[in-house]
Scaffold this motif. Sequence first.
Motif, mmCIF file in Angstrom:
data_model
loop_
_atom_site.group_PDB
_atom_site.id
_atom_site.type_symbol
_atom_site.label_atom_id
_atom_site.label_comp_id
_atom_site.label_asym_id
_atom_site.label_seq_id
_atom_site.Cartn_x
_atom_site.Cartn_y
_atom_site.Cartn_z
ATOM 1 N N ALA A 4 0.842 -1.192 0.000
ATOM 2 C CA ALA A 4 0.000 0.000 0.000
ATOM 3 C C ALA A 4 0.882 1.249 0.000
ATOM 4 O O ALA A 4 1.878 1.309 0.717
ATOM 5 C CB ALA A 4 -0.895 -0.009 1.228
ATOM 6 N N ASP A 5 0.557 2.210 -0.826
ATOM 7 C CA ASP A 5 1.280 3.469 -0.900
ATOM 8 C C ASP A 5 0.585 4.468 0.028
ATOM 9 O O ASP A 5 -0.577 4.802 -0.181
ATOM 10 C CB ASP A 5 1.231 3.949 -2.365
ATOM 11 N N PRO A 6 1.287 4.939 1.071
ATOM 12 C CA PRO A 6 0.631 5.809 2.062
ATOM 13 C C PRO A 6 0.192 7.154 1.488
ATOM 14 O O PRO A 6 -0.583 7.870 2.108
ATOM 15 C CB PRO A 6 1.699 5.985 3.151
ATOM 16 N N HIS A 7 0.700 7.523 0.318
ATOM 17 C CA HIS A 7 0.338 8.824 -0.255
ATOM 18 C C HIS A 7 -0.912 8.765 -1.124
ATOM 19 O O HIS A 7 -1.403 9.793 -1.557
ATOM 20 C CB HIS A 7 1.514 9.379 -1.076
ATOM 21 N N ARG A 8 -1.368 7.562 -1.383
ATOM 22 C CA ARG A 8 -2.544 7.441 -2.259
ATOM 23 C C ARG A 8 -3.744 7.010 -1.438
ATOM 24 O O ARG A 8 -3.623 6.317 -0.435
ATOM 25 C CB ARG A 8 -2.291 6.378 -3.319
ATOM 26 N N ASN A 9 -4.920 7.423 -1.904
ATOM 27 C CA ASN A 9 -6.155 6.949 -1.281
ATOM 28 C C ASN A 9 -6.340 5.472 -1.586
ATOM 29 O O ASN A 9 -5.922 4.992 -2.640
ATOM 30 C CB ASN A 9 -7.357 7.716 -1.840
ATOM 31 N N ARG A 10 -6.989 4.777 -0.665
ATOM 32 C CA ARG A 10 -7.230 3.368 -0.895
ATOM 33 C C ARG A 10 -8.665 3.016 -0.510
ATOM 34 O O ARG A 10 -9.157 3.443 0.535
ATOM 35 C CB ARG A 10 -6.263 2.536 -0.060
ATOM 36 N N ALA A 11 -9.302 2.255 -1.368
ATOM 37 C CA ALA A 11 -10.664 1.775 -1.081
ATOM 38 C C ALA A 11 -10.607 0.300 -0.717
ATOM 39 O O ALA A 11 -9.706 -0.420 -1.158
ATOM 40 C CB ALA A 11 -11.546 1.955 -2.317
ATOM 41 N N GLY B 45 -21.777 5.740 12.104
ATOM 42 C CA GLY B 45 -21.146 6.325 13.278
ATOM 43 C C GLY B 45 -19.639 6.511 13.121
ATOM 44 O O GLY B 45 -19.001 7.098 13.989
ATOM 45 N N THR B 46 -19.052 6.011 12.038
ATOM 46 C CA THR B 46 -17.627 6.243 11.784
ATOM 47 C C THR B 46 -17.493 7.367 10.752
ATOM 48 O O THR B 46 -18.485 7.836 10.208
ATOM 49 C CB THR B 46 -16.917 4.994 11.207
ATOM 50 N N ASP B 47 -16.247 7.769 10.462
ATOM 51 C CA ASP B 47 -16.020 8.821 9.474
ATOM 52 C C ASP B 47 -15.681 8.267 8.097
ATOM 53 O O ASP B 47 -15.360 9.021 7.182
ATOM 54 C CB ASP B 47 -14.890 9.744 9.946
ATOM 55 N N THR B 48 -15.726 6.952 7.950
ATOM 56 C CA THR B 48 -15.367 6.347 6.664
ATOM 57 C C THR B 48 -16.598 6.252 5.769
ATOM 58 O O THR B 48 -17.614 5.688 6.175
ATOM 59 C CB THR B 48 -14.758 4.940 6.889
ATOM 60 N N PRO B 49 -16.506 6.817 4.552
ATOM 61 C CA PRO B 49 -17.697 6.816 3.691
ATOM 62 C C PRO B 49 -17.955 5.477 2.997
ATOM 63 O O PRO B 49 -17.052 4.657 2.845
ATOM 64 C CB PRO B 49 -17.383 7.893 2.653
ATOM 65 N N LEU B 50 -19.208 5.311 2.610
ATOM 66 C CA LEU B 50 -19.675 4.123 1.897
ATOM 67 C C LEU B 50 -19.883 4.463 0.420
ATOM 68 O O LEU B 50 -20.450 5.503 0.089
ATOM 69 C CB LEU B 50 -21.016 3.679 2.500
ATOM 70 N N GLY B 51 -19.410 3.572 -0.455
ATOM 71 C CA GLY B 51 -19.737 3.672 -1.880
ATOM 72 C C GLY B 51 -20.518 2.440 -2.271
ATOM 73 O O GLY B 51 -20.410 1.403 -1.624
ATOM 74 N N LEU B 52 -21.317 2.537 -3.327
ATOM 75 C CA LEU B 52 -22.146 1.405 -3.732
ATOM 76 C C LEU B 52 -21.757 0.903 -5.113
ATOM 77 O O LEU B 52 -21.602 1.687 -6.051
ATOM 78 C CB LEU B 52 -23.626 1.805 -3.777
ATOM 79 N N LEU C 155 -12.310 4.587 2.038
ATOM 80 C CA LEU C 155 -13.656 4.376 1.499
ATOM 81 C C LEU C 155 -13.931 2.873 1.515
ATOM 82 O O LEU C 155 -13.027 2.087 1.265
ATOM 83 C CB LEU C 155 -13.676 4.885 0.044
ATOM 84 N N VAL C 156 -15.170 2.501 1.840
ATOM 85 C CA VAL C 156 -15.549 1.091 1.715
ATOM 86 C C VAL C 156 -16.643 0.993 0.655
ATOM 87 O O VAL C 156 -17.680 1.657 0.760
ATOM 88 C CB VAL C 156 -16.044 0.490 3.050
ATOM 89 N N ILE C 157 -16.392 0.196 -0.379
ATOM 90 C CA ILE C 157 -17.390 -0.010 -1.425
ATOM 91 C C ILE C 157 -18.112 -1.322 -1.146
ATOM 92 O O ILE C 157 -17.469 -2.369 -1.018
ATOM 93 C CB ILE C 157 -16.726 -0.063 -2.818
ATOM 94 N N ALA C 158 -19.429 -1.262 -1.012
ATOM 95 C CA ALA C 158 -20.232 -2.475 -0.845
ATOM 96 C C ALA C 158 -20.626 -2.954 -2.236
ATOM 97 O O ALA C 158 -21.389 -2.295 -2.935
ATOM 98 C CB ALA C 158 -21.467 -2.189 -0.003
ATOM 99 N N ALA C 159 -20.073 -4.111 -2.650
ATOM 100 C CA ALA C 159 -20.371 -4.660 -3.978
ATOM 101 C C ALA C 159 -21.279 -5.863 -3.795
ATOM 102 O O ALA C 159 -20.837 -6.939 -3.392
ATOM 103 C CB ALA C 159 -19.087 -5.057 -4.691
ATOM 104 N N GLY C 160 -22.565 -5.656 -4.054
ATOM 105 C CA GLY C 160 -23.531 -6.730 -3.844
ATOM 106 C C GLY C 160 -24.929 -6.155 -3.893
ATOM 107 O O GLY C 160 -25.146 -5.100 -4.500
ATOM 108 N N GLY C 161 -25.856 -6.810 -3.246
ATOM 109 C CA GLY C 161 -27.230 -6.337 -3.192
ATOM 110 C C GLY C 161 -27.482 -5.561 -1.908
ATOM 111 O O GLY C 161 -26.546 -5.177 -1.201
#
Length: 317
Positions: free
Chosen positions: A2-9, A83-90, A64-70
Amino acid sequence: MADPHRNRAAVVVNPIKRTEVDLRSLVTKVCLDEGWDEPLWLETKVEDPGQGMTREALEAGVDLVIAAGGDGTVRCVSEVLAGTDTPLGLLPLGTGNLLARNLDIDINDPQAAVLDALNGTERRIDVVHIHVDHAQDSHVFLVMAGLGFDAAIMGDTRDDLKDKVGWLAYVDAGIRNLPGKPARTKLRIDGKKPFYRRVRSVMGGNCGKIMGGLEIFPGARLDDGLLDIMTVAPRGKLGWLGVAAGLLRRGKGRDPSLEYFRCESAEIQTLLPQEIEIDGDTLGQGTHLLLRVQPRSLRIRMPYGKKDPAVLSQTEP
Ligand SMILES: [Mg+2]
């Protein structure tokens, strides 16, 4: 590495959902093209449909956490992210995807969905906690939960059928479930004096749209800190036809088959155990539900530049 300078999902993916494309290569390519790191890829299991993977993603410090599913995967991921500061992507897969539909996220274009997850406009939405039979632990839902008839429909809908014919499967299951009796049900809204109704189903909604463009909770907003409650009681000569007509009129008119309440919390109690359903998944049977809103507790990425869908009342991030 993991590169600490880049965003990671992180991508929490339900491997049961089949896709025409190699999803992992597609998501990885979009991430790298957008200057993000290679995503952390976590597959859900039958015994852990997403919560454990989301915790692992948070521990890894992803952006970012991406939920891949239904809707089931989205719900399990949101249970941990709320309740956390981490956003959700769909990244919608399969047929239902009610939350994505309510947010106007494209359910047929995985590449566009990933781009929206990485770069989209961010909003805060409510989640609703649900306690079954006075359990200490709660589940959360984002679209709707129900006890009784509706829940029986969802529980009875065969997955293979759902994948083949989409929302028609819900209708098919509905017809098979039609016989039955209304049950005397005790309701308590915002802790006030309880009252009783004879109903087939009680549903709680965070947003209103279901399949076929039907809006079953008129005016419901995902970010108003309020939960919409609907009781369904087919009666009179028209019976279910009356309920259907009431839904098509979006609750306008005085159809006694449908009654609506808007609140922060609701308690629903029946004498006999009823089927319970949350966001399309069955939770088995129970006699008591406590629903409670956790206002604006989930950061969610929406399509960039798109006009806010009607489900959101606040236009500022
Ligand atoms: Mg609301």
